[in-house]
Motif scaffolding. Structure first.
Motif, mmCIF file in Angstrom:
data_model
loop_
_atom_site.group_PDB
_atom_site.id
_atom_site.type_symbol
_atom_site.label_atom_id
_atom_site.label_comp_id
_atom_site.label_asym_id
_atom_site.label_seq_id
_atom_site.Cartn_x
_atom_site.Cartn_y
_atom_site.Cartn_z
ATOM 1 N N ASN A 183 11.945 6.610 -5.475
ATOM 2 C CA ASN A 183 10.841 7.359 -6.065
ATOM 3 C C ASN A 183 10.409 8.541 -5.210
ATOM 4 O O ASN A 183 9.358 9.138 -5.452
ATOM 5 C CB ASN A 183 9.650 6.423 -6.328
ATOM 6 C CG ASN A 183 9.893 5.544 -7.530
ATOM 7 O OD1 ASN A 183 9.642 5.941 -8.653
ATOM 8 N ND2 ASN A 183 10.412 4.341 -7.305
ATOM 9 N N GLY A 184 11.183 8.861 -4.176
ATOM 10 C CA GLY A 184 10.879 10.013 -3.332
ATOM 11 C C GLY A 184 9.660 9.836 -2.448
ATOM 12 O O GLY A 184 9.018 10.808 -2.067
ATOM 13 N N LEU A 185 9.334 8.596 -2.117
ATOM 14 C CA LEU A 185 8.164 8.309 -1.282
ATOM 15 C C LEU A 185 8.589 8.063 0.162
ATOM 16 O O LEU A 185 9.731 7.725 0.437
ATOM 17 C CB LEU A 185 7.432 7.075 -1.812
ATOM 18 C CG LEU A 185 7.003 7.126 -3.275
ATOM 19 C CD1 LEU A 185 6.343 5.815 -3.667
ATOM 20 C CD2 LEU A 185 6.077 8.300 -3.534
ATOM 21 N N SER A 186 7.641 8.199 1.059
ATOM 22 C CA SER A 186 7.929 7.981 2.476
ATOM 23 C C SER A 186 8.055 6.483 2.766
ATOM 24 O O SER A 186 7.512 5.648 2.057
ATOM 25 C CB SER A 186 6.819 8.585 3.330
ATOM 26 O OG SER A 186 5.562 8.043 2.967
ATOM 27 N N ILE A 187 8.790 6.186 3.809
ATOM 28 C CA ILE A 187 8.894 4.816 4.306
ATOM 29 C C ILE A 187 8.702 4.861 5.810
ATOM 30 O O ILE A 187 8.834 5.911 6.430
ATOM 31 C CB ILE A 187 10.247 4.150 3.969
ATOM 32 C CG1 ILE A 187 11.400 4.897 4.629
ATOM 33 C CG2 ILE A 187 10.449 4.039 2.476
ATOM 34 C CD1 ILE A 187 12.692 4.132 4.616
ATOM 35 N N VAL A 188 8.379 3.730 6.406
ATOM 36 C CA VAL A 188 8.240 3.643 7.852
ATOM 37 C C VAL A 188 9.624 3.431 8.438
ATOM 38 O O VAL A 188 10.319 2.474 8.078
ATOM 39 C CB VAL A 188 7.310 2.481 8.266
ATOM 40 C CG1 VAL A 188 7.365 2.270 9.766
ATOM 41 C CG2 VAL A 188 5.898 2.752 7.833
ATOM 42 N N GLU A 189 10.029 4.334 9.283
ATOM 43 C CA GLU A 189 11.314 4.182 9.965
ATOM 44 C C GLU A 189 11.080 3.401 11.246
ATOM 45 O O GLU A 189 10.207 3.749 12.040
ATOM 46 C CB GLU A 189 11.914 5.550 10.305
ATOM 47 C CG GLU A 189 12.267 6.383 9.085
ATOM 48 C CD GLU A 189 13.417 5.815 8.265
ATOM 49 O OE1 GLU A 189 14.148 4.939 8.767
ATOM 50 O OE2 GLU A 189 13.565 6.244 7.116
ATOM 51 N N PRO A 199 0.818 -1.228 0.000
ATOM 52 C CA PRO A 199 0.000 0.000 0.000
ATOM 53 C C PRO A 199 0.848 1.273 0.000
ATOM 54 O O PRO A 199 2.015 1.263 0.401
ATOM 55 C CB PRO A 199 -0.786 -0.111 1.304
ATOM 56 C CG PRO A 199 0.145 -0.852 2.210
ATOM 57 C CD PRO A 199 0.922 -1.800 1.330
ATOM 58 N N PHE A 200 0.231 2.366 -0.446
ATOM 59 C CA PHE A 200 0.890 3.669 -0.487
ATOM 60 C C PHE A 200 0.015 4.713 0.190
ATOM 61 O O PHE A 200 -1.203 4.588 0.227
ATOM 62 C CB PHE A 200 1.156 4.083 -1.937
ATOM 63 C CG PHE A 200 2.016 3.096 -2.665
ATOM 64 C CD1 PHE A 200 3.391 3.159 -2.580
ATOM 65 C CD2 PHE A 200 1.455 2.069 -3.413
ATOM 66 C CE1 PHE A 200 4.202 2.233 -3.219
ATOM 67 C CE2 PHE A 200 2.243 1.141 -4.066
ATOM 68 C CZ PHE A 200 3.627 1.227 -3.967
ATOM 69 N N SER A 201 0.640 5.754 0.691
ATOM 70 C CA SER A 201 -0.092 6.854 1.332
ATOM 71 C C SER A 201 -1.047 7.497 0.333
ATOM 72 O O SER A 201 -0.700 7.657 -0.842
ATOM 73 C CB SER A 201 0.868 7.923 1.834
ATOM 74 O OG SER A 201 1.650 7.439 2.885
#
Length: 184
Positions: free
Chosen positions: A164-170, A85-87
């Motif tokens: 791709n400049g997307l967020s990830i869960v840290e 999934p994506f934001s």
């Protein structure tokens, strides 16, 4: 979902139904967006890609691969289903699908039959990746374990999201050991 956190589900029965679900055109069709762009219903485009098999015959081809290597039967895992999934608003449908297909190229490395679809029916776009657990190259079974999830599935997804400049869960902290989790 706040960003792409993939999960993997073991398909123990009815791989055909799983493939039919992920290929549901009501979920994968760009119809609404295309209609707004002046395209006709005949030009419906679904975000679906097959690897090492054909979309329309993927299930049958997976069964044939299992039979070729003597891996058919109820005691074996029928397939794996990864959800990516994506934001909301973070990716376009095409970009999400591109990430899913690149994930398959990198992670499954041409060894497994796989189908990637991108579902557009929620406020968050998400990919479904279903693959045969039997390698078409050597008949070896894909092994799903906790280490592989974090190092491989999540690792490749995070890498693609960063590219791709997307967020990830840290990750926060080190997590709990099994004993700590069980004690709670």
């Amino acid at each position: 979902y706040s960003m792409a956190v993939s999960k993997i589900i073991v398909v123990r029965s009815r791989l055909d139904r799983c493939l039919a679900y992920i290929r549901n055109p009501e979920k994968t069709s760009l119809g609404t967006e295309l209609a707004l762009a002046g395209h006709t219903e005949d030009e419906t485009v679904c975000l679906e890609t097959a690897f090492n098999c054909q979309l329309g015959t993927a299930y049958q081809e997976m069964l044939e691969t299992k039979a070729r290597w003597g891996r058919e039967g109820a005691r074996h895992v029928q397939g794996y289903h990864i959800i990516q999934p994506f934001s909301p608003g973070e990716v376009t449908p095409e970009q999400a699908h591109s990430i899913g297909t690149e994930f398959v190229r990198r992670y499954l490395a041409g060894q497994y039959e796989a189908v990637v679809t991108t579902h557009l029916d929620r406020d968050h776009l998400h990919n479904h990746i279903v693959f045969n657990p039997v390698s078409l190259l050597d008949g070896h079974m894909y092994r799903n374990n906790f280490t592989d999830y974090f190092r491989d599935i999540r690792g490749v997804t995070d890498e693609l999201c960063k590219e791709n400049g997307l967020s990830i869960v840290e990750p926060k902290g080190h997590g709990k050991s099994y004993i700590e989790w069980k004690d709670e």
